[in-house]
Scaffold this motif. Sequence first.
Motif, PDB file in Angstrom:
ATOM      1  N   HIS A   7       0.838  -1.202   0.000  1.00  0.00           N
ATOM      2  CA  HIS A   7       0.000   0.000   0.000  1.00  0.00           C
ATOM      3  C   HIS A   7       0.876   1.257   0.000  1.00  0.00           C
ATOM      4  O   HIS A   7       0.603   2.221  -0.710  1.00  0.00           O
ATOM      5  CB  HIS A   7      -0.927   0.034   1.221  1.00  0.00           C
ATOM      6  CG  HIS A   7      -1.982  -1.003   1.201  1.00  0.00           C
ATOM      7  ND1 HIS A   7      -2.047  -1.992   2.142  1.00  0.00           N
ATOM      8  CD2 HIS A   7      -3.026  -1.198   0.366  1.00  0.00           C
ATOM      9  CE1 HIS A   7      -3.082  -2.769   1.890  1.00  0.00           C
ATOM     10  NE2 HIS A   7      -3.689  -2.314   0.811  1.00  0.00           N
ATOM     11  N   TYR A   8       1.905   1.222   0.813  1.00  0.00           N
ATOM     12  CA  TYR A   8       2.818   2.356   0.917  1.00  0.00           C
ATOM     13  C   TYR A   8       3.516   2.596  -0.425  1.00  0.00           C
ATOM     14  O   TYR A   8       3.665   3.734  -0.866  1.00  0.00           O
ATOM     15  CB  TYR A   8       3.819   2.096   2.047  1.00  0.00           C
ATOM     16  CG  TYR A   8       4.689   3.270   2.407  1.00  0.00           C
ATOM     17  CD1 TYR A   8       4.177   4.561   2.520  1.00  0.00           C
ATOM     18  CD2 TYR A   8       6.044   3.082   2.659  1.00  0.00           C
ATOM     19  CE1 TYR A   8       4.991   5.632   2.857  1.00  0.00           C
ATOM     20  CE2 TYR A   8       6.861   4.146   3.014  1.00  0.00           C
ATOM     21  CZ  TYR A   8       6.326   5.411   3.099  1.00  0.00           C
ATOM     22  OH  TYR A   8       7.128   6.469   3.438  1.00  0.00           O
ATOM     23  N   LEU A  13       4.181   5.668  -5.428  1.00  0.00           N
ATOM     24  CA  LEU A  13       4.128   5.649  -6.890  1.00  0.00           C
ATOM     25  C   LEU A  13       3.096   6.651  -7.399  1.00  0.00           C
ATOM     26  O   LEU A  13       3.369   7.427  -8.324  1.00  0.00           O
ATOM     27  CB  LEU A  13       3.807   4.243  -7.402  1.00  0.00           C
ATOM     28  CG  LEU A  13       3.740   4.072  -8.916  1.00  0.00           C
ATOM     29  CD1 LEU A  13       5.078   4.417  -9.553  1.00  0.00           C
ATOM     30  CD2 LEU A  13       3.322   2.639  -9.257  1.00  0.00           C
ATOM     31  N   PHE A  14       1.898   6.656  -6.797  1.00  0.00           N
ATOM     32  CA  PHE A  14       0.863   7.614  -7.198  1.00  0.00           C
ATOM     33  C   PHE A  14       1.364   9.038  -6.994  1.00  0.00           C
ATOM     34  O   PHE A  14       1.154   9.910  -7.841  1.00  0.00           O
ATOM     35  CB  PHE A  14      -0.430   7.396  -6.412  1.00  0.00           C
ATOM     36  CG  PHE A  14      -1.512   8.372  -6.801  1.00  0.00           C
ATOM     37  CD1 PHE A  14      -2.332   8.117  -7.876  1.00  0.00           C
ATOM     38  CD2 PHE A  14      -1.681   9.558  -6.095  1.00  0.00           C
ATOM     39  CE1 PHE A  14      -3.322   9.026  -8.258  1.00  0.00           C
ATOM     40  CE2 PHE A  14      -2.665  10.474  -6.457  1.00  0.00           C
ATOM     41  CZ  PHE A  14      -3.485  10.199  -7.541  1.00  0.00           C
ATOM     42  N   SER A  15       2.059   9.288  -5.891  1.00  0.00           N
ATOM     43  CA  SER A  15       2.593  10.626  -5.618  1.00  0.00           C
ATOM     44  C   SER A  15       3.606  11.044  -6.672  1.00  0.00           C
ATOM     45  O   SER A  15       3.561  12.165  -7.177  1.00  0.00           O
ATOM     46  CB  SER A  15       3.227  10.684  -4.232  1.00  0.00           C
ATOM     47  OG  SER A  15       2.268  10.481  -3.227  1.00  0.00           O
ATOM     48  N   ALA A  16       4.527  10.154  -6.998  1.00  0.00           N
ATOM     49  CA  ALA A  16       5.546  10.474  -8.006  1.00  0.00           C
ATOM     50  C   ALA A  16       4.904  10.746  -9.356  1.00  0.00           C
ATOM     51  O   ALA A  16       5.240  11.729 -10.032  1.00  0.00           O
ATOM     52  CB  ALA A  16       6.561   9.331  -8.110  1.00  0.00           C
ATOM     53  N   LEU A  17       3.966   9.883  -9.749  1.00  0.00           N
ATOM     54  CA  LEU A  17       3.288  10.073 -11.035  1.00  0.00           C
ATOM     55  C   LEU A  17       2.409  11.320 -11.033  1.00  0.00           C
ATOM     56  O   LEU A  17       2.383  12.071 -12.013  1.00  0.00           O
ATOM     57  CB  LEU A  17       2.447   8.836 -11.383  1.00  0.00           C
ATOM     58  CG  LEU A  17       3.230   7.560 -11.661  1.00  0.00           C
ATOM     59  CD1 LEU A  17       2.284   6.370 -11.810  1.00  0.00           C
ATOM     60  CD2 LEU A  17       4.113   7.713 -12.881  1.00  0.00           C
ATOM     61  N   GLY A  18       1.705  11.541  -9.930  1.00  0.00           N
ATOM     62  CA  GLY A  18       0.857  12.730  -9.820  1.00  0.00           C
ATOM     63  C   GLY A  18       1.669  14.009  -9.884  1.00  0.00           C
ATOM     64  O   GLY A  18       1.307  14.951 -10.595  1.00  0.00           O
ATOM     65  N   CYS A  19       2.780  14.052  -9.161  1.00  0.00           N
ATOM     66  CA  CYS A  19       3.657  15.230  -9.201  1.00  0.00           C
ATOM     67  C   CYS A  19       4.168  15.467 -10.620  1.00  0.00           C
ATOM     68  O   CYS A  19       4.205  16.606 -11.098  1.00  0.00           O
ATOM     69  CB  CYS A  19       4.851  15.061  -8.259  1.00  0.00           C
ATOM     70  SG  CYS A  19       4.446  15.122  -6.501  1.00  0.00           S
ATOM     71  N   GLY A  20       4.544  14.396 -11.292  1.00  0.00           N
ATOM     72  CA  GLY A  20       5.038  14.515 -12.664  1.00  0.00           C
ATOM     73  C   GLY A  20       3.964  14.985 -13.635  1.00  0.00           C
ATOM     74  O   GLY A  20       4.223  15.822 -14.501  1.00  0.00           O
ATOM     75  N   LEU A  21       2.766  14.451 -13.480  1.00  0.00           N
ATOM     76  CA  LEU A  21       1.670  14.851 -14.356  1.00  0.00           C
ATOM     77  C   LEU A  21       1.309  16.315 -14.149  1.00  0.00           C
ATOM     78  O   LEU A  21       1.147  17.072 -15.111  1.00  0.00           O
ATOM     79  CB  LEU A  21       0.455  13.950 -14.110  1.00  0.00           C
ATOM     80  CG  LEU A  21      -0.750  14.121 -15.021  1.00  0.00           C
ATOM     81  CD1 LEU A  21      -0.352  13.928 -16.475  1.00  0.00           C
ATOM     82  CD2 LEU A  21      -1.823  13.124 -14.636  1.00  0.00           C
ATOM     83  N   VAL A  22       1.207  16.735 -12.901  1.00  0.00           N
ATOM     84  CA  VAL A  22       0.906  18.131 -12.587  1.00  0.00           C
ATOM     85  C   VAL A  22       2.039  19.033 -13.087  1.00  0.00           C
ATOM     86  O   VAL A  22       1.788  20.105 -13.648  1.00  0.00           O
ATOM     87  CB  VAL A  22       0.630  18.314 -11.079  1.00  0.00           C
ATOM     88  CG1 VAL A  22       0.571  19.776 -10.693  1.00  0.00           C
ATOM     89  CG2 VAL A  22      -0.674  17.603 -10.696  1.00  0.00           C
TER      90      VAL A  22
END
Length: 162
Positions: A7-8, A13-22
């Motif tokens: 889960h962690y 992973l979601f944070s890294a991808l989200g930051c990159g997308l934004v």
Amino acid sequence: MQFTPQHYFVLKLFSALGCGLVAGVFFAFSTFVMNALARLQPKEGMTAMQSINITAINPLFMGIFVGTAVTCIFIAGASLLNWYPSKSAYLLIGSLFYLVGAFGVTILFNVPLNEALAIADPDSANGASLWANYLANWTVWNHVRTISAILASAAITIALYE
């Protein structure tokens, strides 16, 4: 439900991808969208940006933008509670870059500029003056958001491999 390492990992992973997308969205505005709008007549540029600001508030973009902030809060907290020297430092620094430099700057600087633009009359002399000020200030703060989101994505990505 118990919070597992898997889960962690998904949160990181979601944070890294989200930051990159934004960061990509902000980068587009910093490198060509605002320049294109500035080339238009003030009325046309203002009207286009007013429309962009309305359509940007949609479930998909806001879900990524706010969802990334939420996951960054979780991974920052988890990194403080379970400190592993380099990995935790990257997670904390990356989370702070996003939370302060991307999300916080948006709330404190870009949103108030957008709100002022939303009520401005594109046909007025005041509207043209506001537009010139908006272009300069909004873009500077967008550069800050862009750099912060890129650094956040990089730091969190590094932590995935530490």
